[in-house]
Design an enzyme around this catalytic site. Structure first.
Site, PDB file in Angstrom:
ATOM      1  CG  ASP A 139      -1.714  -0.931   1.224  1.00  0.00           C
ATOM      2  OD1 ASP A 139      -2.448  -1.421   0.075  1.00  0.00           O
ATOM      3  OD2 ASP A 139      -2.259  -1.744   2.542  1.00  0.00           O
ATOM      4  CG  ASP A 159      -6.678  -1.434  -1.153  1.00  0.00           C
ATOM      5  OD1 ASP A 159      -7.036  -2.655  -1.445  1.00  0.00           O
ATOM      6  OD2 ASP A 159      -5.786  -1.014  -0.441  1.00  0.00           O
TER       7      ASP A 159
END
Length: 174
Positions: free
Chosen positions: A117, A134
Site C-alpha cells: 500500500d 483497493d
C-alpha cells in the site's frame, strides 16, 4: 457491446496499473522511510506492507484472506452468470471488484502474504494506506450497492403496478 468491452478493459487496467504502481512505489519509496508528498495537504506516498485486510484486520491470516477473496470472486462470477451480462452497471461493478481483488491476491500469494500500500490521505491521518486495487474494489462495491438499490426500487414499483387479468380484458371487449 462497447460498454462491456470497456468494463473488461477497465478491470484489467485496474489489475495492471495496480501491479505496476506497487512495483514502482516499492522501489521509489524504499529510500524514503518517511514517505513524501504527492498532493501536499491531501495525499502522501508512504510505503507499507499490509499483512491484513482493510485496517489491518486478520493480519497474519493470509490463507483466510485469500479464501475470502476467492469466495467473493466466485460470488461475483456467479452473480454475473445468474443475472447475465444484460445489466451494464452490474457488469462494470463485477469487473472492478475482480480486477482489484486479483491485484491484492497476487500480492498475498507472491509477496509473502503482504499487500503493498502507498496512498495515504494526509488530512485523514487515521485512514489506512491503500493502493490502486483497493480503489477498484471500493468503486466496484459502490456500483454493486447502487445496482442492488436500483433493482430493489424497480422491483417494488413493479409490485405496486396493477396487473391486468386477460379474462377481465376479454370481458371489457364484449
Amino acid at each position: 457491446m462497447i460498454s462491456y468491452i470497456l468494463a473488461v478493459v477497465t478491470g484489467l487496467s485496474v489489475l495492471g496499473l495496480d501491479q505496476y504502481t506497487k512495483y514502482f512505489m516499492a522501489d521509489f519509496l524504499a529510500s524514503k522511510p518517511n514517505g513524501c508528498d504527492f498532493i501536499p495537504g491531501f495525499i502522501d506516498l508512504i510505503l507499507t506492507r499490509n499483512g491484513g485486510g482493510a485496517w489491518g484486520m486478520l493480519s497474519g491470516y493470509t490463507w483466510v484472506l485469500i479464501s475470502i477473496t476467492i469466495i467473493i470472486m466466485l460470488v461475483c462470477i456467479t452473480l454475473l452468470l445468474k443475472m447475465g451480462p444484460g445489466n451494464k452497471l452490474l457488469f462494470w461493478a463485477i469487473c472492478l471488484v475482480l480486477g482489484g481483488g486479483l491485484g491484492n491476491m497476487i500480492d498475498r500469494i507472491f509477496r509473502n502474504g503482504l499487500v503493498i500500500d502507498f496512498l495515504h490521505f494526509s488530512f485523514l491521518p487515521k485512514f489506512p494506506v491503500f493502493n490502486v486495487a483497493d480503489i477498484g474494489i471500493v468503486c466496484g462495491a459502490g456500483l454493486l450497492l447502487l445496482y442492488f438499490i436500483v433493482s430493489s426500487i424497480k422491483e417494488s414499483k413493479q409490485k405496486k403496478m396493477p396487473v391486468l387479468d386477460s379474462k377481465n380484458t376479454d370481458d371489457a371487449k364484449d
